[in-house]
Design a protein around this motif. Structure first.
Motif, PDB file in Angstrom:
ATOM      1  N   ALA A 214       1.077  -1.129   0.034  1.00 35.40           N
ATOM      2  CA  ALA A 214       0.058   0.543  -0.391  1.00 35.40           C
ATOM      3  C   ALA A 214       0.899   1.438   0.183  1.00 35.40           C
ATOM      4  N   LEU A 215       2.050   1.084   0.921  1.00 33.96           N
ATOM      5  CA  LEU A 215       3.231   2.510   0.519  1.00 33.96           C
ATOM      6  C   LEU A 215       3.420   2.700  -0.379  1.00 33.96           C
ATOM      7  N   GLY A 216       4.323   1.289  -0.981  1.00 30.41           N
ATOM      8  CA  GLY A 216       4.815   1.425  -2.185  1.00 30.41           C
ATOM      9  C   GLY A 216       3.772   1.830  -3.556  1.00 30.41           C
ATOM     10  N   LEU A 229      -3.551  -7.015  -5.855  1.00 29.76           N
ATOM     11  CA  LEU A 229      -3.146  -8.910  -6.653  1.00 29.76           C
ATOM     12  C   LEU A 229      -2.302  -9.895  -6.560  1.00 29.76           C
ATOM     13  N   GLY A 230      -2.499 -10.207  -5.227  1.00 33.10           N
ATOM     14  CA  GLY A 230      -1.480 -11.568  -4.983  1.00 33.10           C
ATOM     15  C   GLY A 230      -1.916 -12.369  -4.901  1.00 33.10           C
ATOM     16  N   THR A 231      -1.334 -13.349  -4.448  1.00 30.59           N
ATOM     17  CA  THR A 231      -1.514 -15.287  -4.487  1.00 30.59           C
ATOM     18  C   THR A 231      -2.985 -14.874  -3.450  1.00 30.59           C
ATOM     19  N   TYR A 232      -2.716 -13.429  -2.073  1.00 30.57           N
ATOM     20  CA  TYR A 232      -3.225 -13.904  -1.800  1.00 30.57           C
ATOM     21  C   TYR A 232      -4.657 -12.904  -2.425  1.00 30.57           C
ATOM     22  N   ILE A 233      -5.317 -11.784  -2.381  1.00 25.38           N
ATOM     23  CA  ILE A 233      -6.120 -10.813  -3.220  1.00 25.38           C
ATOM     24  C   ILE A 233      -6.790 -10.161  -2.069  1.00 25.38           C
ATOM     25  N   GLY A 234      -6.545  -8.413  -1.942  1.00 23.82           N
ATOM     26  CA  GLY A 234      -7.410  -8.073  -0.440  1.00 23.82           C
ATOM     27  C   GLY A 234      -7.336  -6.141  -0.681  1.00 23.82           C
ATOM     28  N   GLY A 235      -8.300  -5.883  -0.719  1.00 25.25           N
ATOM     29  CA  GLY A 235      -9.272  -4.505  -0.729  1.00 25.25           C
ATOM     30  C   GLY A 235      -8.099  -3.600   0.398  1.00 25.25           C
ATOM     31  N   MET A 236      -7.610  -2.290   0.500  1.00 27.71           N
ATOM     32  CA  MET A 236      -7.630  -1.774   1.163  1.00 27.71           C
ATOM     33  C   MET A 236      -7.718  -0.010   1.849  1.00 27.71           C
ATOM     34  N   VAL A 237      -8.704   0.641   2.460  1.00 28.51           N
ATOM     35  CA  VAL A 237      -8.953   1.805   1.921  1.00 28.51           C
ATOM     36  C   VAL A 237      -7.744   2.513   3.339  1.00 28.51           C
ATOM     37  N   TYR A 238      -7.326   3.577   3.640  1.00 30.56           N
ATOM     38  CA  TYR A 238      -6.596   3.622   4.803  1.00 30.56           C
ATOM     39  C   TYR A 238      -7.298   4.415   5.960  1.00 30.56           C
ATOM     40  N   GLY A 239      -6.352   4.224   7.053  1.00 32.35           N
ATOM     41  CA  GLY A 239      -7.401   4.329   8.400  1.00 32.35           C
ATOM     42  C   GLY A 239      -7.067   5.678   9.988  1.00 32.35           C
ATOM     43  N   GLU A 240      -8.010   5.509  10.104  1.00 32.41           N
ATOM     44  CA  GLU A 240      -7.200   6.598  11.528  1.00 32.41           C
ATOM     45  C   GLU A 240      -6.882   5.987  12.709  1.00 32.41           C
ATOM     46  N   LYS A 241      -7.788   5.126  12.815  1.00 34.95           N
ATOM     47  CA  LYS A 241      -7.734   4.423  14.247  1.00 34.95           C
ATOM     48  C   LYS A 241      -7.744   2.777  13.999  1.00 34.95           C
ATOM     49  N   ASN A 242      -6.990   2.075  15.126  1.00 36.43           N
ATOM     50  CA  ASN A 242      -7.343   0.542  15.036  1.00 36.43           C
ATOM     51  C   ASN A 242      -9.353   0.221  15.501  1.00 36.43           C
ATOM     52  N   VAL A 243      -9.906  -0.253  14.839  1.00 42.13           N
ATOM     53  CA  VAL A 243     -11.444  -0.062  15.048  1.00 42.13           C
ATOM     54  C   VAL A 243     -11.212  -2.053  14.959  1.00 42.13           C
ATOM     55  N   THR A 244     -11.473  -2.295  16.357  1.00 42.40           N
ATOM     56  CA  THR A 244     -12.224  -3.933  16.494  1.00 42.40           C
ATOM     57  C   THR A 244     -13.424  -4.434  16.144  1.00 42.40           C
ATOM     58  N   ASP A 245     -14.283  -3.451  15.734  1.00 43.03           N
ATOM     59  CA  ASP A 245     -15.433  -4.224  16.089  1.00 43.03           C
ATOM     60  C   ASP A 245     -16.360  -4.114  15.033  1.00 43.03           C
ATOM     61  N   ALA A 246     -15.577  -4.296  13.798  1.00 49.26           N
ATOM     62  CA  ALA A 246     -15.658  -4.103  12.317  1.00 49.26           C
ATOM     63  C   ALA A 246     -16.525  -5.553  12.043  1.00 49.26           C
ATOM     64  N   ASN A 247     -17.649  -5.514  11.161  1.00 50.90           N
ATOM     65  CA  ASN A 247     -18.119  -6.598  10.421  1.00 50.90           C
ATOM     66  C   ASN A 247     -17.307  -7.357   9.061  1.00 50.90           C
ATOM     67  N   THR A 248     -17.290  -6.358   8.769  1.00 46.74           N
ATOM     68  CA  THR A 248     -16.849  -6.731   6.893  1.00 46.74           C
ATOM     69  C   THR A 248     -15.221  -6.203   6.567  1.00 46.74           C
ATOM     70  N   PHE A 249     -14.763  -5.580   7.758  1.00 44.57           N
ATOM     71  CA  PHE A 249     -13.018  -5.870   7.164  1.00 44.57           C
ATOM     72  C   PHE A 249     -12.185  -5.608   9.013  1.00 44.57           C
ATOM     73  N   PHE A 250     -10.628  -5.938   8.096  1.00 43.25           N
ATOM     74  CA  PHE A 250      -9.920  -5.966   9.577  1.00 43.25           C
ATOM     75  C   PHE A 250      -9.034  -4.774  10.093  1.00 43.25           C
ATOM     76  N   THR A 251      -8.697  -4.788  11.158  1.00 42.78           N
ATOM     77  CA  THR A 251      -7.762  -2.752  11.116  1.00 42.78           C
ATOM     78  C   THR A 251      -6.161  -3.556  10.813  1.00 42.78           C
ATOM     79  N   ASN A 252      -5.196  -3.308   9.871  1.00 44.50           N
ATOM     80  CA  ASN A 252      -3.687  -3.555   9.961  1.00 44.50           C
ATOM     81  C   ASN A 252      -3.306  -2.144   9.527  1.00 44.50           C
ATOM     82  N   MET A 253      -2.290  -2.903  10.966  1.00 39.93           N
ATOM     83  CA  MET A 253      -0.705  -1.441  10.875  1.00 39.93           C
ATOM     84  C   MET A 253      -0.431  -1.002   9.322  1.00 39.93           C
TER      85      MET A 253
END
Length: 478
Positions: A214-216, A229-253
């Motif tokens: 994501a940085l690159g 697009l990798g062996t694992y394909i993921g979708g990301m958007v930028y976040g502001e905080k550690n969200v712990t109770d999401a249903n459709t995504f997880f928080t990545n550092m």
């Protein structure tokens, strides 16, 4: 002023790539080594054979240094990025006590079990490779996804003894954590002799492979999503905080310290499915491509370019690798008729990846209350103009392709440039080193067709196929 360089190391699931960049993000030279086939002796087991991760790094590093004609004293540092969600168990001296468990290994869905008395350290692939290069028992904090006692708010190990205990890893078995962009150590004489990387250059912490990518790719706050697009394909958007109770995504550092990415559901064995299909077509396609002096992938892209949007009714569900909690899931292709060709199969697979990621990213954005106006697509698949157009058509937004599509390596190099003080901030480094190659804009008729297909049919397929596959799974398990 003497030209200066940084090295980006990207250790993936299928290959290791090492690239030397200048400080403007131009590729000077590169090396690549494919990994050996995964050791998968039974369902749920996926191990890297022998010391394959390090051996592939040695080979790729030696390649890149053989092609480097610049002054090695002008190499400022090396950013180190490896695959996430793996586990490396090490002996007292830092060598492997057992094969590295790949992220596809179902044992990683459970806490570590201490069964091998030789194990003294339990770490990630980045921790292991850091030790091989530097001799240090240090690791980036941002590569601890999964079964680890990490506190994502502090980016350090949890201070709660009960949390530490619940993961079954004694605290003294864990590496010291460092932030992305910090120096983990320096290349030792021994590592230099093996790899050809100059001794003494700093080895820089990045993050997990998706965050480094994501940085690159230049993903920053805004109305932009990244599809990786990798062996694992993921979708990301930028976040502001550690969200712990999401249903459709997880928080990545993120790869920028104390910042976050929100990551949607993804596709396991994603681009591996495309490779599987190409290989399934056999030797004929390789020979035909060779006769035209193009790659098999380019041949398939040219053929699929002639197929109408929607693949003439052929639909694919890209579940070639089931998730741990739903082991019955399988890949599905439905809607065949006698006029379908290999080009239809290929295009249908590309469309399936785009449609699946559209649904995952949409679900995440709805939960976040976020509206997108563009997507970035990175990874080897982004080299295909057909795939880029399909993404734009399916999402209904412009799709951006950068000059460097293998963005994890560039993200690693950006970390090295910031650590070396070549740039004051990650944002400044992105501005100088990441460049857009082109944009693909949605074709209205295609977008309308994909939207109707998705809404009325595609997203409902698994409601009917999953029960059938679950019954089939129970029969074959008997």
């Amino acid at each position: 002023m003497k030209k200066q360089y940084v090295i980006g190391l990207d250790g993936g699931t299928q290959s290791t790539k090492v690239v030397i960049f200048d400080l403007e993000g131009h590729v000077i030279c590169q090396g690549k080594k494919d990994l050996q086939p995964m050791h998968m002796p039974k369902p749920g087991v996926a191990e890297h054979p022998g010391d394959d991760l390090w051996d592939s790094i040695v080979a790729a590093c030696r390649q890149v240094m053989e092609h480097f004609s610049g002054d090695t004293r002008s190499i400022l540092g090396m950013g180190l990025c490896t695959i996430r969600c793996c586990r490396a168990c090490l002996k007292e001296d830092g060598t492997l006590a057992s094969p590295v468990l790949n992220w596809m290994d179902l044992r990683l869905a459970h806490p570590y079990e201490h069964k091998n008395p030789q194990v003294r350290y339990v770490t990630t692939t980045s921790g292991y490779i850091t030790h091989r290069f530097t001799g240090q028992f240090k690791d980036t904090a941002a590569n601890y996804e999964g079964m680890w006692p990490i506190d994502k708010d502090t980016w350090q190990w949890s201070k709660d003894p009960e949390i530490i205990k619940s993961y079954h890893v004694p605290k003294e078995y864990l590496f010291k954590l460092e932030m992305p962009g910090s120096i983990l150590g320096y290349v030792t004489e021994e590592a230099s002799e093996q790899t050809g990387i100059p001794a003494g250059i700093p080895v820089i912490a990045t993050a997990n492979d998706k965050a480094t990518e994501a940085l690159g790719a230049g993903l920053l706050p805004g109305k932009t999503a990244l599809v990786s697009l990798g062996t694992y394909i993921g979708g990301m958007v930028y976040g502001e905080k550690n969200v712990t109770d999401a249903n459709t995504f997880f928080t990545n550092m993120a790869c920028i310290p104390n910042e976050y990415l929100y990551e949607s559901g993804g596709i396991r064995h994603g681009m591996g499915t495309v490779s599987w299909l190409r290989n399934l077509f056999g030797e004929d396609i390789r020979k035909e491509a060779q006769s035209r002096d193009i790659s098999p992938e380019e041949l398939l892209n040219r053929e699929a370019q002639k197929i109408v949007a929607g693949s003439d009714g052929l639909m694919t569900v890209p579940e070639w690798l089931a998730p741990p909690d739903k082991p019955f899931k399988k890949g599905v292709m439905l809607g065949f008729h006698a006029r379908h060709t290999r080009a239809h199969l290929y295009r249908s697979t590309l469309e399936a990846i785009a449609l699946t990621m559209k649904n995952h990213v949409d679900a995440m954005c709805r939960e976040l209350g976020m509206e997108l106006d563009q997507i970035i697509v990175s990874g080897g698949g982004a080299r295909s103009g057909l795939f880029m157009q399909i993404f734009s058509d399916v999402f209904g937004y412009p799709a951006i392709r950068n000059e460097i599509t293998d963005a994890a390596g560039l993200g690693s190099a950006i970390c090295a440039a910031v650590a070396a003080k070549a740039y004051d901030t990650f944002e400044e480094a992105i501005e100088k080193m990441v460049r857009i190659r082109d944009r693909f804009y949605p074709i209205a008729a295609h977008t309308s067709l994909y939207e109707k297909l998705n809404t009325d049919v595609y997203r409902h397929i698994v409601e009917f196929t999953d029960p059938v596959l679950e019954k089939s799974y129970s029969i074959f398990r008997q």
